[in-house]
Design a protein around this motif. Structure first.
Motif, PDB file in Angstrom:
ATOM      1  N   UNK A 243      83.659 112.631  31.646  1.00 50.65           N
ATOM      2  CA  UNK A 243      83.639 113.250  32.927  1.00 50.65           C
ATOM      3  C   UNK A 243      82.776 114.475  33.282  1.00 50.65           C
ATOM      4  N   UNK A 244      82.410 114.529  32.148  1.00 49.54           N
ATOM      5  CA  UNK A 244      81.182 115.580  32.360  1.00 49.54           C
ATOM      6  C   UNK A 244      80.133 115.678  33.294  1.00 49.54           C
TER       7      UNK A 244
ATOM      8  N   UNK B 151      77.414 101.906  39.425  1.00 55.73           N
ATOM      9  CA  UNK B 151      78.300 101.226  39.545  1.00 55.73           C
ATOM     10  C   UNK B 151      79.564 101.329  38.809  1.00 55.73           C
ATOM     11  N   UNK B 152      79.267 103.098  38.673  1.00 54.30           N
ATOM     12  CA  UNK B 152      80.299 103.402  38.499  1.00 54.30           C
ATOM     13  C   UNK B 152      82.130 103.394  39.595  1.00 54.30           C
ATOM     14  N   UNK B 153      82.896 103.518  38.848  1.00 50.86           N
ATOM     15  CA  UNK B 153      83.671 103.886  39.571  1.00 50.86           C
ATOM     16  C   UNK B 153      84.311 104.826  39.557  1.00 50.86           C
ATOM     17  N   UNK B 154      85.900 105.228  40.007  1.00 46.67           N
ATOM     18  CA  UNK B 154      86.648 106.727  40.725  1.00 46.67           C
ATOM     19  C   UNK B 154      87.606 106.515  39.983  1.00 46.67           C
ATOM     20  N   UNK B 155      87.829 107.497  39.229  1.00 49.11           N
ATOM     21  CA  UNK B 155      88.848 108.076  38.576  1.00 49.11           C
ATOM     22  C   UNK B 155      89.675 109.086  39.557  1.00 49.11           C
ATOM     23  N   UNK B 156      91.800 109.209  39.357  1.00 48.44           N
ATOM     24  CA  UNK B 156      91.200 110.618  39.870  1.00 48.44           C
ATOM     25  C   UNK B 156      92.010 111.490  39.108  1.00 48.44           C
ATOM     26  N   UNK B 157      91.222 112.743  39.613  1.00 47.53           N
ATOM     27  CA  UNK B 157      91.745 114.502  38.767  1.00 47.53           C
ATOM     28  C   UNK B 157      92.764 114.389  39.781  1.00 47.53           C
ATOM     29  N   UNK B 158      92.258 114.962  40.857  1.00 51.15           N
ATOM     30  CA  UNK B 158      93.632 115.518  41.192  1.00 51.15           C
ATOM     31  C   UNK B 158      94.405 115.337  42.981  1.00 51.15           C
ATOM     32  N   UNK B 159      95.605 114.705  42.659  1.00 45.85           N
ATOM     33  CA  UNK B 159      96.004 115.062  44.334  1.00 45.85           C
ATOM     34  C   UNK B 159      97.356 115.982  44.366  1.00 45.85           C
ATOM     35  N   UNK B 160      97.305 117.080  45.167  1.00 39.94           N
ATOM     36  CA  UNK B 160      97.820 118.102  44.617  1.00 39.94           C
ATOM     37  C   UNK B 160      99.443 117.520  45.326  1.00 39.94           C
ATOM     38  N   UNK B 161      99.644 116.057  46.403  1.00 41.96           N
ATOM     39  CA  UNK B 161     100.575 115.781  47.264  1.00 41.96           C
ATOM     40  C   UNK B 161     101.588 115.333  45.957  1.00 41.96           C
TER      41      UNK B 161
ATOM     42  N   UNK C 265     104.316 115.537  42.581  1.00 45.23           N
ATOM     43  CA  UNK C 265     104.256 115.704  41.216  1.00 45.23           C
ATOM     44  C   UNK C 265     103.954 116.464  40.600  1.00 45.23           C
ATOM     45  N   UNK C 266     103.897 117.631  39.376  1.00 45.72           N
ATOM     46  CA  UNK C 266     103.088 118.238  39.064  1.00 45.72           C
ATOM     47  C   UNK C 266     104.190 117.419  37.442  1.00 45.72           C
ATOM     48  N   UNK C 267     103.729 116.880  36.181  1.00 45.49           N
ATOM     49  CA  UNK C 267     101.955 116.921  35.396  1.00 45.49           C
ATOM     50  C   UNK C 267     100.583 116.306  36.168  1.00 45.49           C
ATOM     51  N   UNK C 268     101.408 115.349  37.292  1.00 42.34           N
ATOM     52  CA  UNK C 268     100.726 114.151  37.788  1.00 42.34           C
ATOM     53  C   UNK C 268      99.567 114.951  39.085  1.00 42.34           C
ATOM     54  N   UNK C 269      99.607 115.867  39.254  1.00 42.06           N
ATOM     55  CA  UNK C 269      99.202 115.853  40.091  1.00 42.06           C
ATOM     56  C   UNK C 269      97.198 116.892  39.341  1.00 42.06           C
ATOM     57  N   UNK C 270      97.174 116.962  38.267  1.00 43.26           N
ATOM     58  CA  UNK C 270      96.333 117.749  37.912  1.00 43.26           C
ATOM     59  C   UNK C 270      96.183 116.537  36.274  1.00 43.26           C
ATOM     60  N   UNK C 271      94.764 115.051  36.418  1.00 43.45           N
ATOM     61  CA  UNK C 271      94.140 114.860  35.116  1.00 43.45           C
ATOM     62  C   UNK C 271      93.071 114.865  34.730  1.00 43.45           C
ATOM     63  N   UNK C 272      93.072 115.916  33.907  1.00 41.59           N
ATOM     64  CA  UNK C 272      91.858 116.687  33.416  1.00 41.59           C
ATOM     65  C   UNK C 272      90.526 115.543  33.038  1.00 41.59           C
ATOM     66  N   UNK C 273      91.018 114.396  32.405  1.00 42.11           N
ATOM     67  CA  UNK C 273      89.990 113.406  32.263  1.00 42.11           C
ATOM     68  C   UNK C 273      89.774 111.682  33.105  1.00 42.11           C
ATOM     69  N   UNK C 274      91.164 112.709  34.289  1.00 45.69           N
ATOM     70  CA  UNK C 274      90.431 111.409  35.265  1.00 45.69           C
ATOM     71  C   UNK C 274      90.919 110.180  34.272  1.00 45.69           C
ATOM     72  N   UNK C 275      92.301 110.057  33.825  1.00 46.52           N
ATOM     73  CA  UNK C 275      92.685 109.312  32.792  1.00 46.52           C
ATOM     74  C   UNK C 275      93.502 107.811  33.842  1.00 46.52           C
TER      75      UNK C 275
END
Length: 396
Positions: free
Chosen positions: A325-326, A351-361, A363-373
């Motif tokens: 992530x860093x 060649x990497x892939x995207x992992x979601x960290x934030x979607x403010x739409x 509900x918490x706690x799914x709105x923030x996944x600290x390491x893009x899990x």
């Protein structure tokens, strides 16, 4: 009356200047204060007749003083006489400024005003139009959406106008230009749709602030949604409007969690809070509608500036950023439209892939996944971006 308090002193008179300098030095040497924020600092840039000075003696002496020049110096670069010095405050490359232009631009864009995308992109990158000269840096821009003057963050999304009756001045006090939006209902409501949108907008403002290059500043209580019931001039109150309500911190755990984790993410990721202004290789804009004044969707990739180790987070041991992530680029998207956007995700670099960290739409706690899990998102996949929402992905 450049201070709005009934009088102004001639800060650049030799004896007045000496008294101010001596006082500041005492605060540093005796009380170990590490910096100062000067309220209405443009007052300090006037002569005995009120005329603006390009080289005010007081500011120059503070800037060159062997003790004071090593402290944090922050100006509120305007006064009540109309001397507006945002981006122009005499600074000797060491003074930071409250960036009032940043505040206004972000408020307008996030609530959905048209024609703000270019300005918002510039603010997101550290306001180089104001500060990228001589030896100034992005951190000389103190970015904020709210402060002690004006609406709190919750009231910014809950009121279209001020409600200052409790101040006893017949509504004459406080600013009438708040750039706020109540999300459809003025003040408190039981409407779940309105309240949900308000929480989302508070998260959007917080997200924009913490993703911006520069120095972020938050108002006390915004992390849990403090309301002053629409009062935008509460300096004279010593009551629930201005107290820190620790019970509310527990009750509003969703907003507190989002704000806290996003702040820790910013602190640990090298693409954010950078010391130098972004160059062409530091950001990629996924944008073809710069000149469309009706476009309110903006997306970009912030490229990670260097490879670094995982590091430890002594403040929150439970929020440790992993090395992938860093070292990952960040894909940001902002939708200030009132409708959904079907967005084709751009390819992740190398060649990497995207992992979601934030979607403010979400509900918490799914709105923030600290390491893009979450599961990876392939390039070209369509992501449905909700109205008034923000996104972040990390490349791994």
């Amino acid at each position: 009356n450049y201070s709005g308090c009934g009088n102004s002193v001639n800060a650049n008179h030799p004896m007045v200047k000496k008294q101010i300098i001596d006082s500041l030095v005492r605060w540093v040497e005796e009380f170990h204060v590490d910096g100062f924020r000067f309220d209405l600092a443009s007052v300090l840039c006037r002569d005995s007749g009120g005329k603006p000075l390009e080289d005010p003696p007081l500011i120059r002496e503070i800037s060159k003083h062997p003790v004071l020049s090593k402290t944090k110096l922050i100006s509120e670069p305007w006064d009540c006489g109309g001397l507006y010095l945002v981006g122009k405050f005499p600074n000797w490359d060491i003074w930071a400024e409250w960036n009032g232009q940043y505040r206004d631009i972000v408020r307008k864009f996030v609530k959905g005003d048209g024609g703000m995308k270019k300005s918002f992109a510039t603010a997101l990158c550290g306001s180089a139009n104001l500060y990228n000269y001589n030896n100034r840096k992005p951190y000389h821009s103190v970015n904020f959406v709210t402060c002690h003057d004006g609406f709190s963050l919750r009231d910014l999304v809950s009121y279209n106008g001020k409600h200052n009756d409790a101040n006893g001045e017949g509504g004459r006090d406080g600013s009438n230009d708040n750039l706020s939006w109540n999300c459809g209902v003025e003040g408190e409501t039981n409407d779940e749709g309105v309240n949900g949108l308000r929480v989302r907008q508070m998260k959007n403002f917080t997200f924009a602030l913490l993703m911006s290059q520069g120095t972020p500043m938050m108002r006390m209580g915004d992390e849990y949604g403090l309301s002053t019931n629409g009062n935008n001039n509460t300096y004279g109150h010593d009551n629930e409007m201005t107290w820190m309500n620790w019970d509310k911190v527990a009750q509003e755990s969703d907003l507190v969690k989002f704000t806290s984790e996003l702040a820790h993410f910013r602190r640990q990721h090298p693409a954010l809070g950078r010391s130098d202004f972004l160059g062409d290789g530091d950001v990629t804009w996924h944008e073809t509608n710069w000149d469309n004044l009706e476009s309110k969707f903006l997306a970009c990739t912030l490229h990670c500036p260097r490879s670094v180790g995982g590091g430890a987070n002594p403040w929150r041991p439970d929020l440790q950023m992993d090395e992938s992530t860093r070292n990952g680029d960040l894909l940001l998207a902002f939708n200030a439209h009132e409708y959904w956007i079907e967005w084709a995700i751009p390819a992740a670099p190398n060649g990497r892939q995207w992992y979601r960290v934030v979607d403010t739409n979400l509900p918490g706690p799914r709105d923030m996944e600290f390491n893009g899990k979450d599961a990876p998102i392939d390039a070209g996949s369509v992501y449905n971006v909700a109205p008034w929402s923000s996104l972040m992905f990390v490349a791994k």
